[in-house]
Design a protein around this motif. Structure first.
Motif, mmCIF file in Angstrom:
data_model
loop_
_atom_site.group_PDB
_atom_site.id
_atom_site.type_symbol
_atom_site.label_atom_id
_atom_site.label_comp_id
_atom_site.label_asym_id
_atom_site.label_seq_id
_atom_site.Cartn_x
_atom_site.Cartn_y
_atom_site.Cartn_z
ATOM 1 N N GLN A 159 0.820 -1.215 0.000
ATOM 2 C CA GLN A 159 0.000 0.000 0.000
ATOM 3 C C GLN A 159 0.855 1.267 0.000
ATOM 4 O O GLN A 159 1.804 1.344 0.774
ATOM 5 C CB GLN A 159 -0.843 0.058 1.274
ATOM 6 C CG GLN A 159 -1.806 -1.072 1.425
ATOM 7 C CD GLN A 159 -2.762 -0.796 2.563
ATOM 8 O OE1 GLN A 159 -3.446 0.223 2.583
ATOM 9 N NE2 GLN A 159 -2.801 -1.693 3.526
ATOM 10 N N GLY B 38 10.266 -3.242 8.363
ATOM 11 C CA GLY B 38 9.366 -4.403 8.382
ATOM 12 C C GLY B 38 8.900 -4.751 6.973
ATOM 13 O O GLY B 38 8.935 -5.914 6.575
ATOM 14 N N ASN B 39 8.474 -3.740 6.214
ATOM 15 C CA ASN B 39 8.081 -3.975 4.822
ATOM 16 C C ASN B 39 9.242 -4.560 4.021
ATOM 17 O O ASN B 39 9.061 -5.443 3.187
ATOM 18 C CB ASN B 39 7.665 -2.674 4.119
ATOM 19 C CG ASN B 39 6.414 -2.045 4.687
ATOM 20 O OD1 ASN B 39 6.402 -0.879 5.029
ATOM 21 N ND2 ASN B 39 5.353 -2.822 4.816
ATOM 22 N N GLY C 105 10.182 -8.223 5.585
ATOM 23 C CA GLY C 105 9.080 -9.179 5.494
ATOM 24 C C GLY C 105 8.593 -9.397 4.072
ATOM 25 O O GLY C 105 8.042 -10.447 3.757
ATOM 26 N N VAL D 164 4.193 -12.566 1.391
ATOM 27 C CA VAL D 164 3.774 -11.462 2.279
ATOM 28 C C VAL D 164 4.348 -11.695 3.673
ATOM 29 O O VAL D 164 4.888 -12.765 3.959
ATOM 30 C CB VAL D 164 2.232 -11.388 2.432
ATOM 31 C CG1 VAL D 164 1.553 -10.787 1.218
ATOM 32 C CG2 VAL D 164 1.645 -12.756 2.754
ATOM 33 N N GLY D 165 4.182 -10.708 4.534
ATOM 34 C CA GLY D 165 4.519 -10.862 5.951
ATOM 35 C C GLY D 165 3.377 -11.557 6.688
ATOM 36 O O GLY D 165 2.267 -11.719 6.161
ATOM 37 N N ASP E 87 1.377 -10.686 8.955
ATOM 38 C CA ASP E 87 0.117 -9.970 9.207
ATOM 39 C C ASP E 87 -0.922 -10.184 8.103
ATOM 40 O O ASP E 87 -2.096 -9.881 8.310
ATOM 41 C CB ASP E 87 0.380 -8.473 9.417
ATOM 42 C CG ASP E 87 1.043 -7.817 8.216
ATOM 43 O OD1 ASP E 87 1.616 -8.530 7.368
ATOM 44 O OD2 ASP E 87 0.984 -6.580 8.113
ATOM 45 N N GLN E 88 -0.509 -10.692 6.950
ATOM 46 C CA GLN E 88 -1.454 -10.879 5.841
ATOM 47 C C GLN E 88 -1.999 -12.304 5.753
ATOM 48 O O GLN E 88 -2.761 -12.632 4.841
ATOM 49 C CB GLN E 88 -0.785 -10.501 4.512
ATOM 50 C CG GLN E 88 -0.424 -9.035 4.434
ATOM 51 C CD GLN E 88 -1.628 -8.151 4.683
ATOM 52 O OE1 GLN E 88 -2.685 -8.344 4.088
ATOM 53 N NE2 GLN E 88 -1.490 -7.180 5.575
ATOM 54 N N ALA F 230 12.104 -12.878 9.265
ATOM 55 C CA ALA F 230 11.536 -11.551 9.541
ATOM 56 C C ALA F 230 10.110 -11.428 9.038
ATOM 57 O O ALA F 230 9.724 -10.431 8.461
ATOM 58 C CB ALA F 230 12.404 -10.476 8.891
ATOM 59 N N THR F 231 9.297 -12.460 9.267
ATOM 60 C CA THR F 231 7.911 -12.390 8.807
ATOM 61 C C THR F 231 7.102 -11.407 9.645
ATOM 62 O O THR F 231 6.036 -10.982 9.249
ATOM 63 C CB THR F 231 7.236 -13.772 8.877
ATOM 64 O OG1 THR F 231 7.359 -14.246 10.216
ATOM 65 C CG2 THR F 231 7.904 -14.760 7.932
ATOM 66 N N ARG F 232 7.620 -11.071 10.827
ATOM 67 C CA ARG F 232 6.941 -10.101 11.681
ATOM 68 C C ARG F 232 7.991 -9.308 12.460
ATOM 69 O O ARG F 232 8.429 -9.716 13.540
ATOM 70 C CB ARG F 232 5.991 -10.846 12.631
ATOM 71 C CG ARG F 232 5.043 -9.949 13.374
ATOM 72 C CD ARG F 232 3.985 -10.789 14.097
ATOM 73 N NE ARG F 232 3.212 -9.965 15.004
ATOM 74 C CZ ARG F 232 2.168 -9.224 14.630
ATOM 75 N NH1 ARG F 232 1.750 -9.233 13.412
ATOM 76 N NH2 ARG F 232 1.541 -8.486 15.519
ATOM 77 N N VAL F 233 8.403 -8.187 11.906
ATOM 78 C CA VAL F 233 9.359 -7.307 12.586
ATOM 79 C C VAL F 233 8.563 -6.444 13.562
ATOM 80 O O VAL F 233 7.532 -5.878 13.201
ATOM 81 C CB VAL F 233 10.102 -6.409 11.555
ATOM 82 C CG1 VAL F 233 11.033 -5.440 12.252
ATOM 83 C CG2 VAL F 233 10.868 -7.284 10.560
ATOM 84 N N MET G 18 6.111 -3.509 13.801
ATOM 85 C CA MET G 18 6.641 -2.260 13.257
ATOM 86 C C MET G 18 5.723 -1.817 12.133
ATOM 87 O O MET G 18 5.439 -2.599 11.226
ATOM 88 C CB MET G 18 8.062 -2.454 12.732
ATOM 89 C CG MET G 18 8.696 -1.168 12.237
ATOM 90 S SD MET G 18 10.368 -1.379 11.579
ATOM 91 C CE MET G 18 11.346 -1.583 13.048
ATOM 92 N N LYS H 189 4.108 1.620 9.600
ATOM 93 C CA LYS H 189 4.185 3.007 9.157
ATOM 94 C C LYS H 189 3.104 3.857 9.804
ATOM 95 O O LYS H 189 3.178 5.070 9.793
ATOM 96 C CB LYS H 189 4.118 3.094 7.631
ATOM 97 C CG LYS H 189 2.980 2.357 6.965
ATOM 98 C CD LYS H 189 3.227 2.279 5.454
ATOM 99 C CE LYS H 189 2.381 1.203 4.797
ATOM 100 N NZ LYS H 189 2.858 0.804 3.493
#
Ligand code: AMP
Ligand code: TRP
Length: 339
Positions: free
Chosen positions: A14, A22-23, A26, A150-151, A153-154, A188-191, A201, A203
């Motif tokens: 996005q 993190g982006n 991840g 994806v990380g 969270d998705q 690092a799937t979830r920083v 982490m 934005k």
């Protein structure tokens, strides 16, 4: 998954504000590795997702170009991959509507991201925020994408994408849509936030000190790591010793992700030492990995017209794939088309 679908990777980010470490760890840095001759890779700046919460139009334009620049700075080659912004390919919104009529309201209301973002205000958020996962399913399925990196969270959104595909296939007695595989892998799937080891982490965190932005310079990166919340205990020799120390675990995981080593290889070098020794090493590593990417992003951002040209070209190539798939969907659903 049915073997009739050719391997196709799709992912989206996005343009809703600055990108974070993190982006990068991840998602972004994994994307270039999927490029290859035996599969298509499609990467999308999902501006239609961003507007589920209000975006300043000038900033949206800037952030869209910046995310495109971040994809490229992370190694996505717009000749090898298709790189575009979502709103230029009308099939995303069109298929999302069709999926709004397949997906169930209860599925949307159960999404933890919706509950987090909507919170106590759930009656006042945009309808788009609720329907967001239906659009995400459309992003993926408009290309019959088989794999989605994806990380963490998705994960829930990707499960919903599988549910939409399965329900559509079931309701219409077809195998038209693939059941997509999530690719949530790596250290690092979830920083987590640098200020609170229980929050990811992000934005959208009000505290800038909680994250490393892809636009931060070397001094800012080093300072944020120096100030990162930790505890007073020395580091143990293995990850088992960090079970109840989320902030410490996060910093070690970031080190591992940046260096490409496992945490259990790194820890013995710091065993018995405090963060006074670990943080400068982490800062040096983070600066050495991140600053070349930031510099490359800045170089690309200096020519916005070229970015727009790349996105336009990508949109045409994306539409050429999505158009027959969305037409096929409408055909299956019983809509008349002139030939
Ligand atoms: P977004 O910025 O929400 O569009 O996320 C873009 C990509 O970055 C998605 O694949 C997310 O799962 C991933 N991502 C976002 N935040 C993090 C984080 N803190 N750790 C790991 N991956 C993340
Ligand atoms: N929802 C994702 C996020 O917030 C972004 C996204 C939209 C996406 N469509 C997608 C990711 C399709 C992968 C595939 O991070």
């Amino acid at each position: 998954m049915s073997a009739t679908f050719k391997p196709r990777v799709f992912s989206g980010i996005q343009p809703s504000g600055g990108l974070t470490l993190g982006n990068y760890l991840g998602a972004l840095r994994r994307f270039a590795g999927f490029q290859g001759t035996d599969r298509e890779t499609i990467y999308c700046v999902v501006d239609l997702h961003a507007i589920t919460v209000w975006q300043d139009p000038e900033k949206l334009r800037h952030n869209t170009r910046e995310v495109a620049a971040a994809f490229m700075a992370s190694g996505v080659d717009p000749r090898q991959s298709i790189l575009f912004n979502q709103s230029q390919v009308a099939q995303h919104a069109e298929l999302a509507w069709l999926f709004n009529c397949v997906a169930r309201l209860g599925w949307m209301e159960r999404m933890t991201q919706f509950k987090d973002k909507g919170g106590a205000n759930a009656e006042r958020v945009s309808l788009g925020l609720l329907a967001y996962p239906s659009l995400m399913a459309a992003d993926i399925l408009a290309y019959h994408a088989t794999h989605v990196p994806v990380g963490e969270d998705q994960k829930q959104h990707l499960e919903l994408t599988r549910d939409v595909a399965a329900k559509f296939n079931h309701d219409y007695g077809t195998e038209f849509f693939p059941i997509t595989e999530p690719l949530i892998e790596g250290t690092a799937t979830r920083v987590m936030s640098l200020r609170d080891g229980s929050k990811k982490m992000s934005k959208s965190d009000p505290s800038d000190a909680s994250r490393i932005n892809l636009t931060d310079d070397a001094d800012q990166i080093a300072q944020k790591i120096r100030k990162a919340r930790t505890d007073a205990d020395p580091l143990p020799g293995s990850m088992d010793g960090l079970k109840d120390r989320p902030e410490a675990r996060n910093l070690v995981n970031i080190y591992a992700a940046l260096s490409g080593e496992t945490a259990d290889r790194i820890l013995p070098r710091f065993e018995g030492q405090g963060f006074g020794a670990f943080k400068p090493a982490l800062a040096e590593l983070a600066v050495s990995v991140m600053t070349p990417i930031t510099a490359e992003m800045n170089r690309i951002m200096a020519d916005p017209a070229e970015i727009d040209r790349i996105l336009g070209d990508g949109a045409e190539r994306a539409a050429a794939i999505a158009r027959p798939i969305v037409e096929g969907t409408k055909e299956i659903m019983g809509m008349i088309r002139s030939r």
